[in-house]
Every structure is written in C-alpha cells, then in structure tokens.
Design a protein around this motif. Sequence first.
Motif, short mmCIF file in Angstrom:
data_model
loop_
_atom_site.label_atom_id
_atom_site.label_comp_id
_atom_site.label_asym_id
_atom_site.label_seq_id
_atom_site.Cartn_x
_atom_site.Cartn_y
_atom_site.Cartn_z
N ASP A 374 0.98 -1.15 -0.05
CA ASP A 374 -0.03 -0.12 0.01
C ASP A 374 0.90 1.44 0.00
N LYS A 375 1.79 1.28 -0.80
CA LYS A 375 2.55 2.36 -1.15
C LYS A 375 2.99 2.69 -2.49
N VAL A 376 3.71 3.88 -2.47
CA VAL A 376 4.16 4.30 -3.97
C VAL A 376 5.55 4.74 -3.91
N SER A 377 6.48 3.93 -4.63
CA SER A 377 7.80 4.29 -4.79
C SER A 377 8.32 5.24 -5.76
N VAL A 378 9.12 6.21 -5.65
CA VAL A 378 9.36 7.48 -6.39
C VAL A 378 11.05 7.16 -6.76
N PHE A 379 11.30 7.29 -8.00
CA PHE A 379 12.40 7.03 -8.69
C PHE A 379 13.16 8.21 -9.41
N ASP A 380 14.44 8.29 -9.33
CA ASP A 380 15.25 9.26 -9.96
C ASP A 380 15.46 8.48 -11.37
N LEU A 381 15.47 9.19 -12.30
CA LEU A 381 15.57 8.44 -13.77
C LEU A 381 16.83 9.31 -14.42
N SER A 382 17.23 10.10 -13.81
CA SER A 382 18.56 10.80 -14.75
C SER A 382 19.75 9.62 -14.69
N HIS A 383 19.68 8.57 -13.99
CA HIS A 383 20.84 7.53 -14.26
C HIS A 383 20.46 6.39 -15.05
N GLU A 384 21.49 5.60 -15.37
CA GLU A 384 21.21 4.58 -16.51
C GLU A 384 20.25 3.56 -15.75
N THR A 385 20.21 3.46 -14.55
CA THR A 385 19.26 2.54 -13.90
C THR A 385 18.32 3.12 -12.91
N PRO A 386 16.95 3.24 -13.12
CA PRO A 386 16.16 3.73 -12.09
C PRO A 386 16.59 3.72 -10.62
N ILE A 387 16.83 4.86 -9.71
CA ILE A 387 17.20 4.64 -8.49
C ILE A 387 15.94 5.23 -7.81
N ALA A 388 15.85 4.33 -6.45
CA ALA A 388 14.64 4.84 -5.79
C ALA A 388 15.03 5.83 -4.99
N VAL A 389 14.23 6.92 -4.68
CA VAL A 389 14.62 8.36 -3.92
C VAL A 389 13.60 8.54 -2.63
N THR A 390 12.38 7.82 -2.80
CA THR A 390 11.63 7.94 -1.56
C THR A 390 10.18 7.19 -1.68
N VAL A 391 9.70 6.78 -0.47
CA VAL A 391 8.35 5.85 -0.49
C VAL A 391 7.48 6.76 0.17
N VAL A 392 6.25 6.63 -0.39
CA VAL A 392 5.05 7.35 -0.04
C VAL A 392 3.88 6.48 0.64
N GLY A 393 3.36 6.85 1.62
CA GLY A 393 2.18 6.15 1.81
C GLY A 393 2.29 5.21 3.17
N GLY A 394 1.53 3.93 2.91
CA GLY A 394 1.45 3.10 3.98
C GLY A 394 0.14 2.40 4.14
N HIS A 395 -0.08 1.44 4.64
CA HIS A 395 -1.65 0.75 4.90
C HIS A 395 -2.33 1.86 5.95
N GLY A 396 -3.55 2.13 5.29
CA GLY A 396 -4.17 2.94 6.30
C GLY A 396 -5.46 3.69 5.74
N THR A 397 -6.34 4.24 6.66
CA THR A 397 -7.22 5.12 6.27
C THR A 397 -6.87 6.80 6.37
N GLN A 398 -6.05 7.00 7.21
CA GLN A 398 -5.77 8.39 7.61
C GLN A 398 -5.23 9.22 6.22
N PRO A 399 -5.41 10.54 6.08
CA PRO A 399 -4.69 11.01 5.00
C PRO A 399 -2.96 11.02 5.00
N GLY A 400 -2.70 10.67 3.72
CA GLY A 400 -1.33 10.12 3.48
C GLY A 400 -1.03 8.64 3.56
N ARG A 401 -2.20 7.88 3.93
CA ARG A 401 -1.96 6.54 3.61
C ARG A 401 -2.87 5.91 2.85
N PHE A 402 -2.69 4.53 2.40
CA PHE A 402 -3.59 4.28 1.37
C PHE A 402 -4.19 2.65 1.69
#
Length: 668
Positions: A374-402
């Motif tokens: 229940d998360k979203v991963s964000v990647f930097d595409l400026s390199h040859e291989t996409p690199i994860a730079v942050t993770v958003v969310g987590g399980h739940g019903t509160q704002p900011g969770r999914f």
Amino acid sequence: MIVVEMRFFSHPARLPSLLPTCCFLIILAGSTHGQEQHSKTPGATRVRDTSNTRYGDYQCELTDLIHPADVVITADDMIYVTDTGRHRIQIFDAQGKKTAEWGRSGSGSGEFLRPMGIAIGKAGELYVSDNGHHRIQVLSTDGAFKRQWGAYGGGTGQFRFPQGITADRARVYVADTGNDRVQVFDHQGKHLATIGRFGSKPGEFKRPVDVAVDDRGHVYVVDADNHRIQKFDPAGRFVKTWGQWGTFSGLLADPGGIHHHDNHLYVADAHNHRVQVFDLDGRVTYQWGIHAFRPREGAGKLHYPNAVAVAPSGRLAVVCEGFEDRAQVFRAMPPGRSPPPNPFQGMDMTGSSHYGPWGDVDDKLMALTELETDKVSVFDLSHETPIAVTVVGGHGTQPGRFIRPTGVAIDAGNKLLYVADSGNRRLQVFRLDYDPAREIKFAPRMARFVKLLDFRTLRQRHPKFKSKPIVEPAAVRCDAEGNLWVLDQRQGLVLAFTTGFKLLRFWGGNTDGSESLRRPTTLAFSGSGDTVYVVDADRCRVNAYTMKGKFLYRWGEPGIGDGQFTEPFGISATEDGFVYVTDAATHRVQKFDEKGRFISAWGRQGIEAGRMYKPRDILQDKGRLIVVDYGNHRGHVFSQEGQFIDVFGSRFFTRPAKQRSQRGQSGE
C-alpha cells in the motif's frame, strides 16, 4: 479461564523488529466467547482444531488455465474451475486430468465474459457469476444452459461485476462486488434480501469478493479492502467480524475466496500466500502454504492464492492461483500430521518491492504503485538505472496512507504527486520536496501530504452522481494543462478535473454501446495532446476520443495475432506519433501508429532479462520505454524499437550493470 494477551505499540506487520522493547503481557480473567464486535487484538486466538482432517500435502497441479478465479468440487471429486481468461469452465478429475470443458466468449446463453464465481446447489446445478455480463447463469454439470438472471446496475437484482457465489438448499448468495453488497436469491433467481453497503463499519463492505454459508444458514463475507471476514445470521443481521491487515496468524492481506466445510472456514489469504482455516467464530485452527521463492515455483508453494475449495468427501482441497495461471490439488494429510510451518510467517511486508501495476513518468521522476505494501515508490530517472529516492504512504485510512493504491501521476512542473487511493475511494495529492537542478538523493520525507478528493463528497454534491456508485479510481493522469484525468473501472467512466478538483467533464459508461467503455484500465494522451487513448480490457481494444470526450475511432479485437489483444492493460504515446500497448496475457508489447495501424511487437513469457510475465503499465521516458513487469516484480527498460536496455527491481533477476550493457538484444 485465563487469557494471556499480547499488546504492542505498533502495527502488527512491524512486530518482528519491535518485540524486544515494545511488548508487555496483560493477564485478563474471563472468557473470550460471546464477543459480537470487532476484536481489538492483533490476531485471532488459536484453539485446538476439532476437525480430524487437515490439508497441505501437495498432490498435483491443474494447468492450461488463464487466471482461474474459483473452484468447486462435486461429491465424486470432480473439479470445476472457472477459466476466467478463456471465458470457459474446465473440469478435472482428482488426479488433475482434464475431462471436459465448456463455454466460450460471448453474450449468449452458456457463453461468458470473465466467469468468476462457481457454486453447486443441492440439486446438482452449477451457478456461475458471469462477471463481465453482470449476470448469474445456471447450468447442468455437463454445461447445458438452464436459466439466468441479472443485468448491469445498482438496483435490486442487478449487479456490477459479481464475483463469489455460493448456494445452499434454498438460497443463492452472490458477492455483488461493484455495488459493495451481497445479494440473496432463491434458486430461480427471485431476489430475497440484500446485505451490506459501502463502508468500514460492522455490516458494511469495501469490495466484497466472496461469500460462504454454513449448515445453520450463517453467512460469511470476504470484505477484501477491509481485510476481514464478516459473519451474519440467516436473516442478514451482523453478528461479528475478525481480521485486519497484517501477516501474523489470524490477520489477513487482501483475502480472496472463502469456503465452508465441516464447520470450518477456509480463506485464501492472497498477499500472505497461504490458506488460513478458522472455526465458525473466527479462531484460527491451522494454515498451510509457503510463499514461492522463485518465479512459477509450485509443488505446494503458493503465490497469491485467490480461491479455495474442499471436496465434500474430505479427500482433497484445491487452491486457485490466478496470478500463476494454475490451481493446485492438496491431499488430506494422515491423522496426526500438520502442514510444515511457514518460515515467512510474520515477516514485515512493508519493505518488499512488488512494483505495479500502475506508474507514471514526468521529467526525471518515475512513480510506481506497490499493492502489497500500500505504498508508492518514487525513482530518479537521471541515471542509467532508475534509483529509488523515496517511498510514500503505507496501509491505512488516514490522509497520507492508502488502501489498494492503483493509479499514480506526477506533475513535475508543480512538484506534485497524485495517487488514486482506490480502496478508500479518494485521490490524494503530495508535494515533492526536491531541487530538479541538483542530484536527487534518497529522502524519506520528500513527499508531503497536501490535500485529497473524497469521491463520496463528489456523489453528495454533484447532481449527476447522486444516483451512481461512489467513484472507484483506477488510473490517473495529468494532461499538458495540469488537469487530472481519472478512470473508474466499475462504471466505465473517464472523469476530468482541474487541479482544484472542479469537475470539468466525464463520459463513458458500462453499456453495450460501441463507443462506451466496459472495463477501462488506463489512458494516455497523443503526442500532439489533442487525443485521449483509453484501453478497454473487456472489449480487447483501444478507444480514441477528443479531449472533450467525443469518440473518434478504435482499434483492436480479441486474439493473439498482430494488432489483436487478449488482456490489454497499459498504453503510452510518444511525441513522434507512436502508441505502445501491453498485453498481460501474451506477455508482450505492441507498437502502433496513432491511428491504430500495427507496426511491430516484442516480448514473450520468461524471467530472463527482456522477457516478461503479465506486464501492466508502460511509460515513456525521453526515448526509452519502461514496462512494469508486474508478474516478475520488476521493471524493464526498452528502446522504442523493443531493444532491451535495462532491468531493475527484484534481486533474483537483475544482472550486474556490465552484463546488462553487453546484452542489448530485443526480447532476450
């Protein structure tokens, strides 16, 4: 009776790392029986199993299936499986030999569009939920059509994508998934009762997917997006509920099918890759299943089980794994034997990388949803291989969770991230804190919650939506002007909003019209920005519209040939006038011009670099194509001609960079 209860200061999924410092014991006096409300403890109480039979001893595998959705076993141990991807029913004997098949794609009597649930009544009739046609068909065990009922809609006796079904001596119970309810009928299709509505309170549902009934008429419903089982009395009154999201015994993660046998309930616990067995009060008796370690591994190992059935004879049980296009048969174990323990029991689910099925790219950033965490991963595409730079969310019903995040969109110009929080029926917006002129580094707090659009509010305030179900967002995209486009699979709608969430327009609808949308999966904008392409999975085609919603043309038809589709999903368009469409069932990408004329195709099933398994979304990044290789839990990078460039994600399949750069062969 003395009960020892463990309580923790964190979500159960995080327990392994917290046990040394964050737990204590509370000794409670009293009995656990008679509780009729939702348990506040992390898991169900383990009790001694009163049944003499346990399952988990692997016998054989049922193959030649595409996404089997449900299974039922007759008194003589014949196994009936809904072969959803091929729109038919297949019949096997107890040794796994196919003995017959019937049904085909179509809307006539005895024809199907994604048959899902299957049940057998006391008179030997088979009840099949014809999901794509929103109806129930009744057939004999040799496939002869008898009768049907139902149509698309939210009224009494109507359905929206019905799934699980069961029957007893007098009644038929249907999980009316798209309407977030269970409907009860007599054997002739006369409506008798309706149970539930949308919500998280006792007696309410978020995506009910299956139903079972015990010998006394109590009804048990799999409430998938609430990750729980709910029990009702024979009159449809709420009795109790158990389960919540997590990995420990008694907890559930996207539960699928449920089956009643010998006063026990068998639940396919999909994202925990196991079958859990409960007594009729929700207490765990045992479980079986070990997560498959390598792709396509079976022989008793389970990967996203979605349905389970036990033979009336008690000699065998069958588990469907739609993700793996198979079902596995398990023997009853000798007395005194139990299934082997699961070494992955209680592992933290929050760190896995199971990318997809949706994603988006804008400028130097890419976002991919992860349904298991229940998360979203964000990647930097400026390199040859996409690199994860942050993770958003987590399980739940509160704002900011999914709960079940599906579509995702990036507006790099405004540094915004949009997430379709499908299980919570809302769209969430996050601010991305980064400097595009500098190297992006990993930052856990890069994304900050800003606001959300609750689609329940849309239904209350907009007169055209008051009589419609709550929008369940799937894909979401941003156009060149920053407007938001949302797909609702249940209703077949395309909706356009301003960044301030003002509704601009909507169109579509799940009807039989040639210009309508039956089950849209995602959308893309043409390179010129004046055309919207929408993938209609049920009709195996792509529809093209103006930005105002006027239908222009379409292409595609069912099949496996050039320009044909079996299960189309992702779509991407480039500025030079090409359109790329993924097909999950044929494990490939097809390239078209902007009028839908076929140009080329690449890809085939496999785990090697360049091969795919059930690809979903496809994204365009400065001349490269990124394919979400959903079935292999990874991403692929190709050139626009289909040449393999890179692979990222699962550690089992990602080669070192030197090997990747030396390969570069299309489809290999």
